[in-house]
Design a protein around this motif. Structure first.
Motif, mmCIF file in Angstrom:
data_model
loop_
_atom_site.group_PDB
_atom_site.id
_atom_site.type_symbol
_atom_site.label_atom_id
_atom_site.label_comp_id
_atom_site.label_asym_id
_atom_site.label_seq_id
_atom_site.Cartn_x
_atom_site.Cartn_y
_atom_site.Cartn_z
ATOM 1 N N SER A 116 0.862 -1.176 0.000
ATOM 2 C CA SER A 116 0.000 0.000 0.000
ATOM 3 C C SER A 116 0.899 1.227 0.000
ATOM 4 C CB SER A 116 -0.905 0.004 1.236
ATOM 5 O OG SER A 116 -0.142 0.259 2.407
ATOM 6 N N ARG A 117 0.288 2.380 -0.036
ATOM 7 C CA ARG A 117 1.027 3.619 0.154
ATOM 8 C C ARG A 117 0.562 4.248 1.461
ATOM 9 N NH1 ARG A 117 4.079 4.917 -4.086
ATOM 10 N NH2 ARG A 117 4.409 7.085 -3.432
ATOM 11 N N VAL A 118 1.520 4.758 2.236
ATOM 12 C CA VAL A 118 1.197 5.460 3.470
ATOM 13 C C VAL A 118 1.561 6.927 3.290
ATOM 14 C CG1 VAL A 118 1.498 3.403 4.885
ATOM 15 C CG2 VAL A 118 3.428 4.958 4.579
ATOM 16 N N GLU A 119 0.736 7.783 3.868
ATOM 17 C CA GLU A 119 0.930 9.223 3.770
ATOM 18 C C GLU A 119 1.653 9.712 5.024
ATOM 19 O OE1 GLU A 119 -3.044 10.538 3.587
ATOM 20 O OE2 GLU A 119 -3.480 9.468 1.710
ATOM 21 N N THR A 120 2.715 10.454 4.833
ATOM 22 C CA THR A 120 3.448 11.000 5.971
ATOM 23 C C THR A 120 2.797 12.295 6.432
ATOM 24 O OG1 THR A 120 4.981 12.161 4.498
ATOM 25 C CG2 THR A 120 5.608 9.957 5.241
ATOM 26 N N THR A 121 2.931 12.584 7.711
ATOM 27 C CA THR A 121 2.379 13.816 8.264
ATOM 28 C C THR A 121 3.371 14.956 8.064
ATOM 29 O OG1 THR A 121 3.305 13.457 10.474
ATOM 30 C CG2 THR A 121 1.137 12.477 10.003
ATOM 31 N N ARG A 133 9.238 12.786 1.618
ATOM 32 C CA ARG A 133 8.133 12.579 0.687
ATOM 33 C C ARG A 133 6.778 12.529 1.386
ATOM 34 N NH1 ARG A 133 9.495 7.416 -2.636
ATOM 35 N NH2 ARG A 133 10.396 6.783 -0.649
ATOM 36 N N ALA A 134 5.746 12.903 0.645
ATOM 37 C CA ALA A 134 4.394 12.925 1.201
ATOM 38 C C ALA A 134 3.776 11.544 1.289
ATOM 39 C CB ALA A 134 3.501 13.836 0.353
ATOM 40 N N ALA A 135 4.269 10.586 0.498
ATOM 41 C CA ALA A 135 3.734 9.221 0.511
ATOM 42 C C ALA A 135 4.849 8.235 0.222
ATOM 43 C CB ALA A 135 2.609 9.071 -0.508
ATOM 44 N N ALA A 156 2.632 8.682 10.127
ATOM 45 C CA ALA A 156 2.096 8.196 8.849
ATOM 46 C C ALA A 156 0.724 7.583 9.061
ATOM 47 C CB ALA A 156 3.038 7.170 8.221
ATOM 48 N N ASN A 158 -2.938 6.055 6.400
ATOM 49 C CA ASN A 158 -3.583 5.965 5.094
ATOM 50 C C ASN A 158 -5.069 5.720 5.296
ATOM 51 O OD1 ASN A 158 -3.810 3.206 5.637
ATOM 52 N ND2 ASN A 158 -2.383 2.568 4.034
ATOM 53 N N GLN A 164 -0.357 4.497 11.094
ATOM 54 C CA GLN A 164 0.624 3.636 10.439
ATOM 55 C C GLN A 164 1.999 3.707 11.089
ATOM 56 O OE1 GLN A 164 0.433 1.370 8.100
ATOM 57 N NE2 GLN A 164 -1.517 1.716 7.055
#
Length: 245
Positions: A116-121, A133-135, A156, A158, A164
């Motif tokens: 999957s992709r996780v989004e960083t804060t 990076r944002a993801a 992180a 998603n 995450q």
């Protein structure tokens, strides 16, 4: 800086879930480590005084199960937190770190199996641990997840899993498997839910073909993030060693 190398302990709850890229990364740097293999009958220590950095890997059990080694691992982490010994928790290990900090682990709304992709804060700690990076791509295999401990920083998330990764002082808890390498993923891809399996009804659950395709796309990227994480973990261990020397 202290002249001695950090004393590294890796807790391995499950025989089939070894340190993989983490071991390779440490060996490349001539960094010795002790592997505590629960399935081999090794006893998990309950105090962190003999260690400068601790990692805990994943497993098919829940941190809520009343298994003696889990309660010993919880005691070890609480002692390490008190001493400031940096901890990196992978999946079950991240859930155990959260539990040691007083946060519960419960069933996640949906399972995540595969890439999957996780989004960083936007928090600076997210960049420090995970990069700018944002993801990011992340490999997942979990049905439960941790709540965010009081005083921790969310790094992180998603859509499938709100928590995450988190940081607490020098410690990092992750829901995903940053330690994966090609050999581990080859075995896990072969165990992916087959076509028609009820789990495949969930968007976050991959079959073998998709999992292997994304492994080819994303493993090197994931390992670059892992190297950053492990580098920070050992750097924090060295800083602590210098303070207490």
């Amino acid at each position: 800086m202290p002249s001695a190398a950090p004393r590294v302990l890796i807790l391995q709850p499950l025989a089939s879930d070894g340190p993989a890229f983490l071991a390779h990364w440490l060996q490349q740097r001539s960094q010795a480590f002790t592997l505590c293999q629960v399935a081999e009958g090794h006893t998990v220590p309950t105090e962190a005084r003999d260690w400068d950095a601790i990692a805990m890997l994943g497993g098919t059990m829940s941190v809520n199960d009343e298994l003696p080694f889990l309660r010993r691992a919880e005691a070890l982490m609480r002692d390490a937190i008190g001493r400031g010994v940096p901890i990196v928790g992978h999946c079950l290990g991240g859930q155990m770190l959260a539990r040691a900090l007083g946060a519960p682990t419960t069933d996640n709304p949906v399972p995540e199996i595969g890439w999957s992709r996780v989004e960083t804060t936007a928090d600076p700690l997210a960049a420090a641990w995970l990069g700018e990076r944002a993801a990011l791509p992340a490999y997942q295999w979990h049905f439960q997840t941790f709540a965010l401990p009081a005083g921790a920083t969310l790094l992180a998330r998603n859509a499938a899993c709100a928590h995450q990764a988190f940081a607490f002082g020098p410690h990092l808890g992750m829901q995903f498997h940053i330690e994966v390498d090609a050999e581990k993923l080859d075995r896990w891809c072969a165990e992916a839910p087959a076509d028609g399996h009820p789990l495949r009804a969930h968007a976050g659950v991959q079959g073998e073909a998709a999992m292997r395709a994304d492994t080819a796309r994303w493993l090197a990227d994931s390992q670059a993030t892992a190297a950053r994480i492990y580098g920070r973990w050992l750097a924090l261990a060295a800083e602590r060693m210098a303070r207490v020397a």
